[in-house]
Design a protein around this motif. Structure first.
Motif, mmCIF file in Angstrom:
data_model
loop_
_atom_site.group_PDB
_atom_site.id
_atom_site.type_symbol
_atom_site.label_atom_id
_atom_site.label_comp_id
_atom_site.label_asym_id
_atom_site.label_seq_id
_atom_site.Cartn_x
_atom_site.Cartn_y
_atom_site.Cartn_z
ATOM 1 N N GLY A 163 27.279 31.856 37.799
ATOM 2 C CA GLY A 163 27.900 32.769 38.017
ATOM 3 C C GLY A 163 28.463 33.734 37.649
ATOM 4 N N VAL A 164 29.066 35.036 37.910
ATOM 5 C CA VAL A 164 29.734 35.350 36.758
ATOM 6 C C VAL A 164 30.945 35.606 36.751
ATOM 7 N N HIS A 165 30.989 35.069 37.881
ATOM 8 C CA HIS A 165 32.927 35.120 38.884
ATOM 9 C C HIS A 165 33.096 33.645 38.101
ATOM 10 N N TYR A 166 32.701 32.796 38.379
ATOM 11 C CA TYR A 166 33.084 31.709 37.559
ATOM 12 C C TYR A 166 33.996 31.243 36.098
ATOM 13 N N ASP A 167 32.422 32.465 34.944
ATOM 14 C CA ASP A 167 33.380 31.964 34.087
ATOM 15 C C ASP A 167 34.316 33.208 33.513
ATOM 16 N N LEU A 168 34.248 34.077 34.895
ATOM 17 C CA LEU A 168 35.298 35.078 34.056
ATOM 18 C C LEU A 168 37.152 33.970 34.596
ATOM 19 N N TYR A 169 36.852 33.267 35.746
ATOM 20 C CA TYR A 169 38.472 33.095 36.542
ATOM 21 C C TYR A 169 38.399 32.050 35.018
ATOM 22 N N ARG A 170 37.644 31.279 34.531
ATOM 23 C CA ARG A 170 37.624 29.924 33.937
ATOM 24 C C ARG A 170 38.396 30.808 32.479
ATOM 25 N N ALA A 171 37.773 31.662 32.079
ATOM 26 C CA ALA A 171 38.233 32.535 30.635
ATOM 27 C C ALA A 171 39.522 33.545 31.058
ATOM 28 N N GLY A 172 40.073 33.413 32.158
ATOM 29 C CA GLY A 172 41.110 34.065 32.296
ATOM 30 C C GLY A 172 40.987 35.229 32.802
ATOM 31 N N TRP A 173 39.769 35.957 33.362
ATOM 32 C CA TRP A 173 39.547 37.165 33.472
ATOM 33 C C TRP A 173 39.916 37.893 34.083
ATOM 34 N N ILE A 174 40.152 36.962 35.878
ATOM 35 C CA ILE A 174 40.308 37.358 37.005
ATOM 36 C C ILE A 174 41.256 36.314 37.488
ATOM 37 N N GLU A 175 41.573 36.391 38.378
ATOM 38 C CA GLU A 175 42.688 35.675 39.141
ATOM 39 C C GLU A 175 42.032 35.091 40.783
ATOM 40 N N ASN A 176 42.052 33.501 40.469
ATOM 41 C CA ASN A 176 41.174 32.988 42.427
ATOM 42 C C ASN A 176 41.349 34.100 43.271
ATOM 43 N N PRO A 177 39.495 34.840 43.521
ATOM 44 C CA PRO A 177 39.349 35.330 44.463
ATOM 45 C C PRO A 177 39.187 35.369 45.582
ATOM 46 N N TYR A 178 39.703 33.804 45.832
ATOM 47 C CA TYR A 178 39.930 33.472 47.228
ATOM 48 C C TYR A 178 41.397 33.578 47.479
ATOM 49 N N GLN A 179 41.798 33.528 47.002
ATOM 50 C CA GLN A 179 43.873 33.581 46.626
ATOM 51 C C GLN A 179 43.968 34.419 47.424
ATOM 52 N N ASP A 180 44.462 34.882 49.062
ATOM 53 C CA ASP A 180 45.145 35.735 49.563
ATOM 54 C C ASP A 180 44.429 37.398 49.898
ATOM 55 N N MET A 181 43.906 38.637 48.660
ATOM 56 C CA MET A 181 43.171 39.148 48.723
ATOM 57 C C MET A 181 42.747 40.054 47.882
ATOM 58 N N ASN A 182 43.178 38.715 46.875
ATOM 59 C CA ASN A 182 42.663 38.822 45.199
ATOM 60 C C ASN A 182 41.042 39.342 45.319
ATOM 61 N N SER A 183 39.939 39.060 45.936
ATOM 62 C CA SER A 183 38.655 39.691 45.307
ATOM 63 C C SER A 183 39.152 41.243 45.638
ATOM 64 N N LEU A 184 40.004 41.893 46.145
ATOM 65 C CA LEU A 184 40.174 43.443 46.163
ATOM 66 C C LEU A 184 39.572 43.747 44.323
ATOM 67 N N GLN A 185 40.869 43.000 43.939
ATOM 68 C CA GLN A 185 41.167 43.102 42.516
ATOM 69 C C GLN A 185 39.890 42.279 41.510
ATOM 70 N N CYS A 186 38.536 42.108 42.212
ATOM 71 C CA CYS A 186 37.770 41.685 40.937
ATOM 72 C C CYS A 186 36.321 42.976 41.620
ATOM 73 N N GLU A 187 36.310 43.560 42.148
ATOM 74 C CA GLU A 187 35.114 44.369 42.424
ATOM 75 C C GLU A 187 34.957 45.199 41.189
ATOM 76 N N TRP A 188 35.785 45.503 39.908
ATOM 77 C CA TRP A 188 34.775 45.801 38.785
ATOM 78 C C TRP A 188 34.152 45.032 38.307
ATOM 79 N N VAL A 189 33.932 43.832 38.412
ATOM 80 C CA VAL A 189 32.708 42.516 38.257
ATOM 81 C C VAL A 189 31.604 43.334 38.706
ATOM 82 N N GLU A 190 31.054 43.392 39.812
ATOM 83 C CA GLU A 190 30.197 44.261 39.983
ATOM 84 C C GLU A 190 29.329 45.700 39.520
ATOM 85 N N ASN A 191 30.242 46.000 38.335
ATOM 86 C CA ASN A 191 30.361 47.700 38.137
ATOM 87 C C ASN A 191 30.251 47.774 36.595
#
Length: 894
Positions: free
Chosen positions: A51-79
Motif C-alpha cells: 500500500g502507498v502509505h507504507y512506502d511513503l513512511y519508509r521514504a520519510g514522506w509521512i509520520e507514523n499514521p497510527y501515532q496520536d492524530m497523525n492520520s489527519l496529516q496523511c489525508e493528502w495521500v488519497e487526493n
C-alpha cells in the motif's frame, strides 16, 4: 489453492512508486510549455503487494499514521494519483518456449487503475475483487525489455460508517473511510499479487470441486470446469482431462480421465471414496484434507494443472428447535451432526491490508483455534480476504461466513439499486464465488452487513439487490446457504420483546448492572451474529501509539487523541461507577478489560444455555485494523490478547459449566438461587462439578458437589446452588465451579460478587498482599506445528502459586521482551491462598511492525519476521499488582 508452473509472480521484481497530481501521469508534459510534469514526489522503493502509505513512511514522506492524530496529516495521500513501475527482461524470468498466449493478471488493484505495457495502454480496471486480466501475447513479441506502469487514480469519494447505503456506488472496502474501530486512512495500492501466466493451446478455467456424503456414507467428490482454447487452433485436437485424488497421507485413491475431441468444452466428473476421512469444524473432529490434482493434456503434452485441497463433508442447514415457521434455518449440520456456532467477526487485519503478511494471518487463525472458535464472519464493510485466510481455515476447522461488500450507513441502510453499482456488484460477486467456493471452510454467504429496508427491519430476498446475489449464489455455489443480510431479522437488534428475534445484532456496550443480565439472560433470539462489549487495549499497546502526555486515565470527552482512537467505546464513566477512582492507566486498563470480559462471558453462557434453540454466537470482534485506545475487540492491534479473549475461550470450551445470575451485587443475608448449567460437545460423559462459596481469604463458606452425564445436543441444569449471601471483611464473595469431565480437569469458572451498593468492585483495587511464585519447567521447545508454514512456535510449562494471604485475581502471563506474540492455556484466572495452577505458554516471533520508530528496519528486514535469536521471557501478574506492572512497563522504556 491454485498452483501452476506457468505462473510467475511479479512481486519478486523491483518496484518503484511516485505520486502525481490527478491526470498528470496521463498527460505527461505541460500543454502550454512542453516541460515534463515531474510529480509531487520522487521515485521511491515500493512493495507489491502493499500500500502507498507504507512506502511513503519508509521514504520519510509521512509520520507514523497510527501515532496520536497523525492520520489527519496523511489525508493528502488519497487526493493524489500514484504510479507503480517495474522494469525487467521478460525472457530472463519467463523462458517457456511452447507458449501460445500470455496474460498479465492483476489480482488486487485498489481501486481504479490504468495499465501501461511499454507505454502502450492496455486498459482501465475498476474494483478490488475482480482480477484485471490483459492478453499481452503480441506485446511480448515486440520487445524483450518491459516497463510496466500501473497508474492508480485517487480513491473514489465513498462513504464511511455514516452515510447513505442507497448511494453506494463502489466495491471499495468502506471501513477505510472511517468506522467506529478505524480512522480515515484510505488504502490505495496493489493489495494482491500480479502474475504473468502463459498458456499452451488450452487451459483449465472455472474449476469447481464439491464434496458430500451419499446414503452409503461414501465420500463424494464432484469436479467440474471448462477447457478454454488459446492461440490459433487448426483442426481437431485430442484433449484429455485427468483427475488424481490423494488421501490426507498422500496416497493416490482415485484416478479419473475424460477425453474431448474439440478444444472448448465443459466437463464434470465424480468419484466415490469408501470409508472417507471426514472433515469437521474445530472442536468436533479433525480436518483431513484430500488433494485433488487436475491435469489437462493435448497430444500427451501437459497444458495446464490445477491442484487444491478439500475436506469431505456433508453440509446441511436445519431449523432451530422451537423455531417459528417463518425463520430461516440457522443451525449448521456437518456430516449429520448439529454444530453449535462459537465464533467471532473479523475486520481486515490492517488498514493497509496489502501489507499483511502470511505470518500475521497464521497467528490470527492460531488465536481463533486456541479460543475454541469454529466460525469467523468476514464482515461486509471490510474485504473479501486473500486466499491464505481460507486455506488456513480449511486446515484448522474454522468455518467461514463470507459477506459481499455492502454495509449499513446510518442515515439509510437500503441496499444500493444504482445500475452501475449492481453491475459492479455482480461482477465482483461472481469473481468471489468462483475463487472461494472450493474452500471446505466456506459455510455461509451473506448479502452484507446490517442492510435494512426500514429502521430496525432487515432487508429480505425481495430486495432487488439481494435477489441478484441470491441468484448468483444459487448459480455458482448452490451447496451454500445465502442469507440476505446480517442480522437477517425479522428485527435487527436484540430486544426484550419475545417471539420476534431470529438472527439479531447487538448490543455493543455493557448494559449496566443489573440491566445487562436481565436483557441477555432472558432473550429468545435464534442466532446472535454480532454483539460485543468494549474494553481498553493493553498498557504496552497504548504506549506504542500514544505519546507520553496522553498516557493517563481520561474520557473521550476530555481527550481528542483518545477520541481519535475509539470515540464510540469510552468506558471511563462505566468503570468509575463500578470501581470508584481510577488513578493509573494500569488500573483503568485492568478494570475496563474485566468488565468487557464479564459482559461477554454472560452473553455467551446465556446464548449457549439455549442450544439448539439458539444456534450460536459470533462476538464482535476478534481483531482490529488499527490501534484503538478502547474497542470491542478480543485482541488489540499489536496482537495482545485481552482478558475477554481468555474468558471467551473458556465460554467456548467443549465442556462448559456456568451459573445463571441477574446481578453482580446482593444484600447480606438474602437467599439467592444460582441455577447450574452444563453443556458439552460430547454425549454421555460423566462429569463432577464442585460448587464453592468463598471469601477473599479463601475460606470455604459453602460447598456442594454434583455428578451427572452430558447431553450432546442440549444443556442440562442438574441443580440449583442456593446461597445465603455472606457478610465478609471486604464485602466481596466468590462462587467457583471446579469441573472434571471424563478424565479431564476443566478450567475453573469463578464469579466475583459484592455486597456493596455503590462502586461494587472498589475493594479489589486495594493493594492486597499478593505474592505469586512462578516455576518454569523444562526448557523451551521450538518447532513448527501442522498447518502453519510461515510460523514456528515456542512452548513452555509454568506452575504459578499464590503464596500470599488473600485472593490473587485475574492472573495472566505476559512476554516481557515484547519480541514475541503469546497465548496461554489459561489467562486471567484466580488463585486463592496456597493454590497453584499449571499453565502452558505458546509464543511465536512477532512480525515486523508496519511503522516502527526506526525506518531503517524496514529496508534491512529479510522477511516478514524480525530476526530473533533469543527466547521468550515470561512473567505473571495479577489484577491487584498495578504498581508492580507500572515498574515493568518503565523497565521496558515504554
Amino acid at each position: 489453492m491454485y498452483t501452476s508452473d506457468r505462473e510467475y509472480s511479479l512481486s519478486q521484481m523491483t518496484w518503484e512508486l511516485k505520486g502525481f497530481w490527478p491526470w498528470v501521469p496521463v498527460k505527461g508534459t505541460s500543454m502550454e510549455i512542453g516541460n515534463e510534469l515531474l510529480g509531487v514526489t520522487e521515485w521511491m522503493p515500493a512493495t507489491v503487494p502493499g500500500g502507498v502509505h507504507y512506502d511513503l513512511y519508509r521514504a520519510g514522506w509521512i509520520e507514523n499514521p497510527y501515532q496520536d492524530m497523525n492520520s489527519l496529516q496523511c489525508e493528502w495521500v488519497e487526493n493524489r494519483w500514484w504510479v507503480y513501475r517495474t522494469c525487467f527482461e521478460w525472457k530472463d524470468i519467463y523462458p517457456q518456449t511452447d507458449t501460445v498466449a500470455t496474460e498479465l493478471i492483476c489480482q488486487g488493484l485498489d481501486y481504479e487503475a490504468l495499465i501501461y505495457w511499454n507505454g502502450q495502454y492496455l486498459g482501465e480496471h475498476i474494483g478490488m475483487y475482480e482480477p484485471a486480466v490483459f492478453d499481452i501475447t503480441e506485446q511480448l513479441q515486440q520487445s524483450e525489455c518491459v516497463e510496466l506502469l500501473i497508474v492508480l487514480k485517487h480513491p473514489p469519494d465513498e462513504m464511511g460508517q455514516i452515510g447513505k447505503t442507497s448511494a453506494t456506488f463502489t466495491q471499495k472496502s468502506r471501513f477505510n473511510y472511517k468506522w467506529d474501530f478505524s480512522t480515515r486512512l484510505i488504502n490505495i495500492g496493489i493489495w494482491d499479487d500480479i502474475v504473468l501466466k502463459s498458456y499452451q493451446h488450452c487451459s483449465l478455467q472455472d474449476i469447481q470441486v464439491k464434496t458430500d456424503l451419499n446414503e452409503q456414507h461414501q465420500g463424494v467428490i464432484q469436479i467440474g470446469g471448462e477447457i478454454q482454447p488459446h492461440g490459433k487452433s487448426k483442426g481437431k485436437k485430442s484433449t484429455l482431462v485427468q483427475v488424481a485424488i490423494f488421501d490426507p497421507a498422500g496416497n493416490a485413491v482415485v484416478q479419473l480421465e475424460q477425453s474431448f475431441i474439440k478444444n472448448e468444452s465443459t466437463f464434470t466428473m465424480q468419484s466415490l471414496i469408501d470409508s472417507p476421512q471426514l472433515w469437521y469444524p474445530n472442536g468436533y473432529g479433525d480436518q483431513p484434507l484430500y488433494k485433488v490434482k487436475i491435469t489437462l493434456l493435448q497430444h500427451n503434452t501437459i497444458c495446464d494443472v490445477y491442484t487444491c485441497r478439500v475436506g469431505i463433508r456433508q453440509l446441511e442447514y436445519v431449523s432451530n428447535e422451537g423455531s417459528p415457521t417463518d425463520a430461516l434455518p440457522y443451525t449448521v449440520k456437518i456430516n449429520g451432526r448439529k454444530i453449535y456456532i462459537r465464533g467471532a467477526n473479523i475486520t481486515p487485519l490492517d488498514h493497509l491490508y496489502g501489507n499483511v503478511t502470511a505470518h500475521r494471518y497464521e497467528w490470527l487463525i492460531h488465536l481463533a483455534k486456541e479460543a475454541n472458535m469454529n466460525m469467523l464472519r468476514i464482515w461486509g464493510g471490510g474485504i473479501i480476504e486473500k486466499s491464505i485466510l481460507y486455506e488456513l481455515c480449511d486446515m484448522h476447522g474454522i468455518m467461514i461466513w463470507q459477506e459481499f461488500i455492502q454495509s449499513s450507513s446510518g442515515i439509510d441502510n437500503t441496499p444500493s439499486q444504482r445500475p452501475e453499482f449492481l453491475d459492479l456488484l455482480q461482477r465482483n460477486a461472481i469473481s468471489a464465488l468462483k475463487r472461494r467456493r472450493n474452500h471446505t471452510s466456506l459455510t455461509i454467504w451473506s448479502g452484507g452487513n446490517e442492510l435494512m429496508s426500514a429502521p430496525n427491519i432487515p432487508s429480505t430476498y425481495d430486495d432487488h439487490n439481494l435477489a441478484l446475489l441470491q441468484q448468483l449464489v444459487q448459480q455458482y455455489d448452490p451447496q451454500r446457504m445465502f442469507l440476505p443480510t446480517s442480522a437477517s431479522g425479522p428485527v435487527q437488534y436484540i430486544t426484550h420483546e419475545k417471539g420476534v428475534s431470529h438472527d439479531v445484532h447487538g448490543h455493543w456496550k455493557y448494559e449496566g448492572n443489573p440491566q445487562h443480565y436481565v436483557l441477555y439472560g432472558e432473550a429468545d433470539h435464534l442466532f446472535h451474529s454480532e454483539f460485543g462489549v468494549d474494553g481498553l487495549s493493553h498498557v504496552r499497546s497504548l504506549h506504542k501509539f500514544l505519546s507520553q502526555s496522553y498516557r493517563q486515565p481520561t474520557s473521550m470527552e476530555d481527550s481528542l487523541v483518545w477520541r481519535h482512537h475509539g470515540e464510540w467505546w469510552d468506558t471511563y464513566s462505566r468503570d468509575i461507577e463500578l470501581f470508584g477512582s481510577l488513578d493509573t492507566l494500569e488500573s483503568f486498563v485492568d478494570c475496563s478489560q474485566w468488565i468487557q470480559a464479564e459482559g461477554l462471558r454472560f452473553i455467551l453462557d446465556s446464548n449457549r444455555s439455549r442450544q439448539f434453540n439458539n444456534s450460536g454466537s459470533l462476538v464482535w470482534q476478534l481483531n482490529e485494523p488499527w490501534p484503538n485506545v478502547t474497542c470491542t475487540n478480543l485482541i488489540d492491534y499489536y496482537n495482545e490478547a485481552k482478558m475477554a479473549y481468555y474468558w471467551v475461550k473458556e465460554a467456548y470450551a467443549p465442556f462448559r459449566a456456568s451459573i445463571d445470575y441477574r446481578s453482580l451485587h446482593y444484600v447480606i443475608g438474602e437467599t439467592v438461587e444460582f441455577p447450574l448449567r452444563v453443556v458439552s460437545n460430547h454425549a454421555s460423559r460423566e462429569f463432577t462439578i464442585n460448587m464453592q462459596l468463598l471469601d477473599s481469604k479463601g475460606q470455604m463458606l459453602q460447598h456442594h458437589s454434583i455428578v451427572g452425564t452430558t447431553n450432546i445436543d442440549h444443556v442440562i441444569t442438574p441443580t440449583i446452588f442456593c446461597c445465603e449471601i455472606p457478610q465478609t471483611a471486604d464485602q466481596l464473595f466468590y462462587i467457583r465451579l471446579q469441573s472434571v469431565c471424563g478424565d479431564q480437569s476443566i478450567a475453573d469458572n469463578m464469579y466475583p460478587f459484592s455486597t456493596r451498593q455503590q462502586s461494587i468492585y472498589a475493594p479489589t483495587l486495594d493493594q492486597a498482599n499478593v505474592d505469586l511464585a512462578v516455576e518454569a519447567h523444562h526448557d523451551w521447545t521450538h518447532s513448527s506445528l501442522s498447518g502453519y508454514h510461515h510460523t514456528s512456535f515456542w512452548k513452555r510449562e509454568y506452575t504459578v502459586t499464590n503464596q500470599g494471604n488473600t485472593v490473587a485475581l485475574h492472573i495472566y502471563p505476559y512476554e516481557s521482551t515484547d519480541r514475541f506474540w503469546m497465548t496461554a492455556s489459561e489467562g486471567y484466572f484466580t488463585l486463592f491462598p496456597g493454590e497453584s495452577k499449571q499453565i502452558v505458554v505458546t509464543c511465536c516471533d512477532q512480525a515486523a511492525e508496519l511503522f516502527p520508530a526506526d525506518r531503517s528496519i524496514l529496508y534491512t528486514a529479510k522477511d516478514d519476521k524480525n530476526e530473533q535469536t533469543s527466547q521468550p521471557e515470561i512473567a505473571f501478574a495479577s489484577f491487584q499488582q498495578h504498581a508492580i506492572r507500572s515498574d515493568i512497563e518503565r523497565s521496558l522504556n515504554m
